[in-house]
Design a protein around this motif. Structure first.
Motif, PDB file in Angstrom:
ATOM      1  N   VAL A 171      64.811  62.441  71.557  1.00 18.28           N
ATOM      2  CA  VAL A 171      65.185  63.302  72.686  1.00 18.28           C
ATOM      3  C   VAL A 171      66.537  62.897  73.250  1.00 18.28           C
ATOM      4  O   VAL A 171      67.392  63.758  73.537  1.00 18.28           O
ATOM      5  CB  VAL A 171      64.096  63.250  73.775  1.00 18.28           C
ATOM      6  CG1 VAL A 171      64.594  63.871  75.075  1.00 18.28           C
ATOM      7  CG2 VAL A 171      62.840  63.972  73.308  1.00 18.28           C
ATOM      8  N   GLN A 172      66.770  61.620  73.406  1.00 18.76           N
ATOM      9  CA  GLN A 172      68.051  61.164  73.962  1.00 18.76           C
ATOM     10  C   GLN A 172      69.208  61.517  73.037  1.00 18.76           C
ATOM     11  O   GLN A 172      70.281  61.888  73.513  1.00 18.76           O
ATOM     12  CB  GLN A 172      67.983  59.659  74.232  1.00 18.76           C
ATOM     13  CG  GLN A 172      67.080  59.321  75.417  1.00 18.76           C
ATOM     14  CD  GLN A 172      66.918  57.828  75.616  1.00 18.76           C
ATOM     15  OE1 GLN A 172      66.121  57.177  74.946  1.00 18.76           O
ATOM     16  NE2 GLN A 172      67.686  57.272  76.524  1.00 18.76           N
ATOM     17  N   ARG A 173      69.000  61.434  71.731  1.00 20.62           N
ATOM     18  CA  ARG A 173      70.056  61.836  70.799  1.00 20.62           C
ATOM     19  C   ARG A 173      70.340  63.338  70.920  1.00 20.62           C
ATOM     20  O   ARG A 173      71.504  63.761  70.898  1.00 20.62           O
ATOM     21  CB  ARG A 173      69.656  61.497  69.358  1.00 20.62           C
ATOM     22  CG  ARG A 173      69.727  60.026  69.004  1.00 20.62           C
ATOM     23  CD  ARG A 173      69.688  59.825  67.495  1.00 20.62           C
ATOM     24  NE  ARG A 173      68.480  60.387  66.895  1.00 20.62           N
ATOM     25  CZ  ARG A 173      67.353  59.705  66.727  1.00 20.62           C
ATOM     26  NH1 ARG A 173      67.276  58.454  67.130  1.00 20.62           N
ATOM     27  NH2 ARG A 173      66.305  60.287  66.160  1.00 20.62           N
TER      28      ARG A 173
ATOM     29  N   ALA B 153      60.621  73.035  72.125  1.00 21.08           N
ATOM     30  CA  ALA B 153      60.138  73.512  70.827  1.00 21.08           C
ATOM     31  C   ALA B 153      61.060  73.069  69.693  1.00 21.08           C
ATOM     32  O   ALA B 153      60.610  72.629  68.632  1.00 21.08           O
ATOM     33  CB  ALA B 153      60.008  75.034  70.844  1.00 21.08           C
ATOM     34  N   ALA B 154      62.368  73.159  69.925  1.00 15.84           N
ATOM     35  CA  ALA B 154      63.328  72.739  68.901  1.00 15.84           C
ATOM     36  C   ALA B 154      63.275  71.230  68.692  1.00 15.84           C
ATOM     37  O   ALA B 154      63.345  70.741  67.550  1.00 15.84           O
ATOM     38  CB  ALA B 154      64.738  73.172  69.302  1.00 15.84           C
ATOM     39  N   TRP B 155      63.161  70.485  69.785  1.00 10.59           N
ATOM     40  CA  TRP B 155      63.064  69.026  69.665  1.00 10.59           C
ATOM     41  C   TRP B 155      61.833  68.636  68.838  1.00 10.59           C
ATOM     42  O   TRP B 155      61.912  67.791  67.949  1.00 10.59           O
ATOM     43  CB  TRP B 155      62.972  68.379  71.045  1.00 10.59           C
ATOM     44  CG  TRP B 155      64.211  68.486  71.867  1.00 10.59           C
ATOM     45  CD1 TRP B 155      65.453  68.906  71.456  1.00 10.59           C
ATOM     46  CD2 TRP B 155      64.343  68.170  73.249  1.00 10.59           C
ATOM     47  NE1 TRP B 155      66.347  68.863  72.498  1.00 10.59           N
ATOM     48  CE2 TRP B 155      65.693  68.418  73.615  1.00 10.59           C
ATOM     49  CE3 TRP B 155      63.456  67.721  74.221  1.00 10.59           C
ATOM     50  CZ2 TRP B 155      66.164  68.220  74.914  1.00 10.59           C
ATOM     51  CZ3 TRP B 155      63.922  67.508  75.521  1.00 10.59           C
ATOM     52  CH2 TRP B 155      65.274  67.757  75.855  1.00 10.59           C
TER      53      TRP B 155
ATOM     54  N   ASP C 171      50.656  64.142  64.554  1.00  8.30           N
ATOM     55  CA  ASP C 171      50.171  65.329  65.250  1.00  8.30           C
ATOM     56  C   ASP C 171      50.645  65.289  66.700  1.00  8.30           C
ATOM     57  O   ASP C 171      50.641  64.219  67.330  1.00  8.30           O
ATOM     58  CB  ASP C 171      48.640  65.407  65.217  1.00  8.30           C
ATOM     59  CG  ASP C 171      48.101  65.587  63.807  1.00  8.30           C
ATOM     60  OD1 ASP C 171      48.779  66.257  63.003  1.00  8.30           O
ATOM     61  OD2 ASP C 171      47.023  65.053  63.517  1.00  8.30           O
ATOM     62  N   ILE C 172      51.025  66.452  67.232  1.00  6.90           N
ATOM     63  CA  ILE C 172      51.583  66.541  68.588  1.00  6.90           C
ATOM     64  C   ILE C 172      50.628  67.313  69.485  1.00  6.90           C
ATOM     65  O   ILE C 172      50.111  68.367  69.110  1.00  6.90           O
ATOM     66  CB  ILE C 172      52.955  67.247  68.582  1.00  6.90           C
ATOM     67  CG1 ILE C 172      53.923  66.557  67.610  1.00  6.90           C
ATOM     68  CG2 ILE C 172      53.540  67.273  69.990  1.00  6.90           C
ATOM     69  CD1 ILE C 172      54.338  65.175  68.003  1.00  6.90           C
ATOM     70  N   GLU C 173      50.424  66.794  70.670  1.00  7.40           N
ATOM     71  CA  GLU C 173      49.658  67.503  71.703  1.00  7.40           C
ATOM     72  C   GLU C 173      50.543  67.617  72.942  1.00  7.40           C
ATOM     73  O   GLU C 173      51.008  66.600  73.466  1.00  7.40           O
ATOM     74  CB  GLU C 173      48.378  66.737  72.046  1.00  7.40           C
ATOM     75  CG  GLU C 173      47.560  67.387  73.155  1.00  7.40           C
ATOM     76  CD  GLU C 173      46.329  66.579  73.530  1.00  7.40           C
ATOM     77  OE1 GLU C 173      45.669  66.939  74.526  1.00  7.40           O
ATOM     78  OE2 GLU C 173      46.044  65.574  72.843  1.00  7.40           O
ATOM     79  N   VAL C 174      50.796  68.852  73.394  1.00  6.17           N
ATOM     80  CA  VAL C 174      51.601  69.079  74.597  1.00  6.17           C
ATOM     81  C   VAL C 174      50.681  69.607  75.693  1.00  6.17           C
ATOM     82  O   VAL C 174      49.986  70.607  75.501  1.00  6.17           O
ATOM     83  CB  VAL C 174      52.740  70.077  74.343  1.00  6.17           C
ATOM     84  CG1 VAL C 174      53.526  70.331  75.621  1.00  6.17           C
ATOM     85  CG2 VAL C 174      53.679  69.549  73.261  1.00  6.17           C
ATOM     86  N   ARG C 175      50.675  68.941  76.832  1.00  2.00           N
ATOM     87  CA  ARG C 175      49.831  69.333  77.948  1.00  2.00           C
ATOM     88  C   ARG C 175      50.713  69.563  79.177  1.00  2.00           C
ATOM     89  O   ARG C 175      51.680  68.828  79.400  1.00  2.00           O
ATOM     90  CB  ARG C 175      48.786  68.251  78.241  1.00  2.00           C
ATOM     91  CG  ARG C 175      47.951  67.904  77.019  1.00  2.00           C
ATOM     92  CD  ARG C 175      46.990  66.755  77.280  1.00  2.00           C
ATOM     93  NE  ARG C 175      45.948  67.124  78.226  1.00  2.00           N
ATOM     94  CZ  ARG C 175      45.049  66.259  78.701  1.00  2.00           C
ATOM     95  NH1 ARG C 175      45.084  64.990  78.317  1.00  2.00           N
ATOM     96  NH2 ARG C 175      44.129  66.660  79.554  1.00  2.00           N
TER      97      ARG C 175
ATOM     98  N   TYR D   2      56.294  69.997  82.088  1.00  2.00           N
ATOM     99  CA  TYR D   2      56.120  71.129  82.991  1.00  2.00           C
ATOM    100  C   TYR D   2      57.059  72.248  82.574  1.00  2.00           C
ATOM    101  O   TYR D   2      57.878  72.085  81.667  1.00  2.00           O
ATOM    102  CB  TYR D   2      56.293  70.727  84.451  1.00  2.00           C
ATOM    103  CG  TYR D   2      57.667  70.297  84.937  1.00  2.00           C
ATOM    104  CD1 TYR D   2      57.819  69.851  86.244  1.00  2.00           C
ATOM    105  CD2 TYR D   2      58.806  70.333  84.135  1.00  2.00           C
ATOM    106  CE1 TYR D   2      59.063  69.457  86.736  1.00  2.00           C
ATOM    107  CE2 TYR D   2      60.045  69.952  84.613  1.00  2.00           C
ATOM    108  CZ  TYR D   2      60.162  69.515  85.916  1.00  2.00           C
ATOM    109  OH  TYR D   2      61.395  69.127  86.396  1.00  2.00           O
ATOM    110  N   GLN D   3      56.898  73.408  83.202  1.00  2.00           N
ATOM    111  CA  GLN D   3      57.661  74.579  82.780  1.00  2.00           C
ATOM    112  C   GLN D   3      59.160  74.346  82.961  1.00  2.00           C
ATOM    113  O   GLN D   3      59.606  74.002  84.048  1.00  2.00           O
ATOM    114  CB  GLN D   3      57.244  75.801  83.594  1.00  2.00           C
ATOM    115  CG  GLN D   3      55.843  76.280  83.299  1.00  2.00           C
ATOM    116  CD  GLN D   3      55.529  77.568  84.016  1.00  2.00           C
ATOM    117  OE1 GLN D   3      56.413  78.310  84.409  1.00  2.00           O
ATOM    118  NE2 GLN D   3      54.248  77.832  84.191  1.00  2.00           N
ATOM    119  N   ALA D   4      59.896  74.535  81.907  1.00  2.00           N
ATOM    120  CA  ALA D   4      61.347  74.396  81.966  1.00  2.00           C
ATOM    121  C   ALA D   4      61.971  75.423  81.035  1.00  2.00           C
ATOM    122  O   ALA D   4      61.412  75.762  79.986  1.00  2.00           O
ATOM    123  CB  ALA D   4      61.787  72.993  81.555  1.00  2.00           C
TER     124      ALA D   4
END
Length: 311
Positions: free
Chosen positions: A299-301, A108-110, A122-126, A98-100
């Protein structure tokens, strides 16, 4: 029961159209129909209501859908385990978010770093409200999600919930508002105020509604919108005040044409904590495929590294 029949069933259930489902699966419509009929014969029940547009599942179809998704995910996980030994990660990773603020969650950087490490993926962001994404991860429609679980105990019964970051809410108001001259705003002073708010399914809205109910305060919600930029624009135009995540002020302050004051909140005597939390929501068991597990570790790193830099 063949995996291809399950794939065709899931495609038709999600696309709700024989034409779109057949195109998605790269087969002709007659082949899709035959596959669905074969699955219905296998399970001994009709899975779709015939003659409806859009295509609609029967009760038996609704019951099969989550299990079918889990079965396909398990098969993909098994295949990926072999590919991991033979080569790098491949396939598609479906992430809900969600919006953050980019200051709070630099998604985006992650993703940029993660894809460089795994170029075959391949990445899909919804983007959906958190309440929807919880169900989508549990049902296998998403591999994971970055969102705040509104009811953590209930969500933890379905998914693994990893807390990533938190930030307080602040009050946004126009410079000519009576509260704008203060250095901070005691929450009881907001009784009776006009508010611009997000939609009722958003976690932040659920949180602030719960605060006002428990504190015995009232407010008038004069407008509901679905993005923080519009919230800010409406507050700047004088429509009302709003609770916004503190990091949002860092995103908006460089805009000289947006007259806003962001004020800390004090005087909370309720059990509701007026803060925004971002959790990583993960499926359990076989639903956690290799790509999802690697992304969660990444992400945790990143979060730990960011916390170390600011400490």
């Amino acid at each position: 029961m063949e995996l291809r029949h399950l794939r065709h069933f899931v495609a038709l259930a999600e696309e709700r159209s024989f034409t779109r489902a057949a195109a998605r699966e790269l087969i002709v419509q007659s082949g899709l129909s035959s596959s669905v009929r074969a699955l219905e014969k296998e399970v001994g029940a009709l899975l779709f209501v015939r003659g409806t547009r859009p295509v609609r599942l029967t009760t038996e179809g609704e019951a099969l859908l989550p299990a079918a998704r889990r079965t396909l995910d398990a098969a993909d996980t098994a295949l990926q385990a072999v590919r991991d030994v033979h080569g790098g990660l491949t396939g598609r990773l479906r992430i809900g978010a969600y919006q953050a603020s980019r200051h709070l969650v630099p998604l985006a950087a992650w993703l940029s770093c993660f894809v460089r490490e795994h170029p075959g993926l391949d990445i899909e962001v919804r983007q959906f409200p958190a309440t929807e994404m919880i169900s989508m991860v549990a049902d296998g429609e998403l591999d994971c999600a970055l969102a705040a679980a509104p009811d953590r105990a209930r969500t933890a019964a379905l998914l693994d919930v990893v807390e990533l970051v938190t930030e307080p809410f602040v009050l946004a108001c126009p410079p000519d508002h009576p509260l704008a001259a203060r250095d901070e705003v005691p929450l009881p002073l907001l009784d009776g105020e006009r508010f611009v708010e997000t939609h009722s399914r958003w976690t932040g809205r659920l949180l602030t509604d719960a605060y006002f109910a428990e504190a015995g305060l009232t407010r008038r919600i004069v407008c509901e919108v679905s993005e923080w930029a519009m919230v800010s624009d409406l507050v700047a135009a004088g429509l009302g005040v709003a609770f916004v995540p503190a990091s949002l002020s860092r995103d908006l302050l460089p805009l000289p044409d947006l007259p806003l004051r962001f004020l800390p909140l004090t005087g909370n005597t309720t059990s509701v904590r007026l803060e925004r939390r971002v959790d990583l929501l993960l499926p359990r068991g076989q639903g956690l495929n290799t790509a999802t597990r690697r992304f969660a570790e990444h992400v945790q790193r990143e979060v730990e590294a960011a916390a170390h830099m600011t400490s």
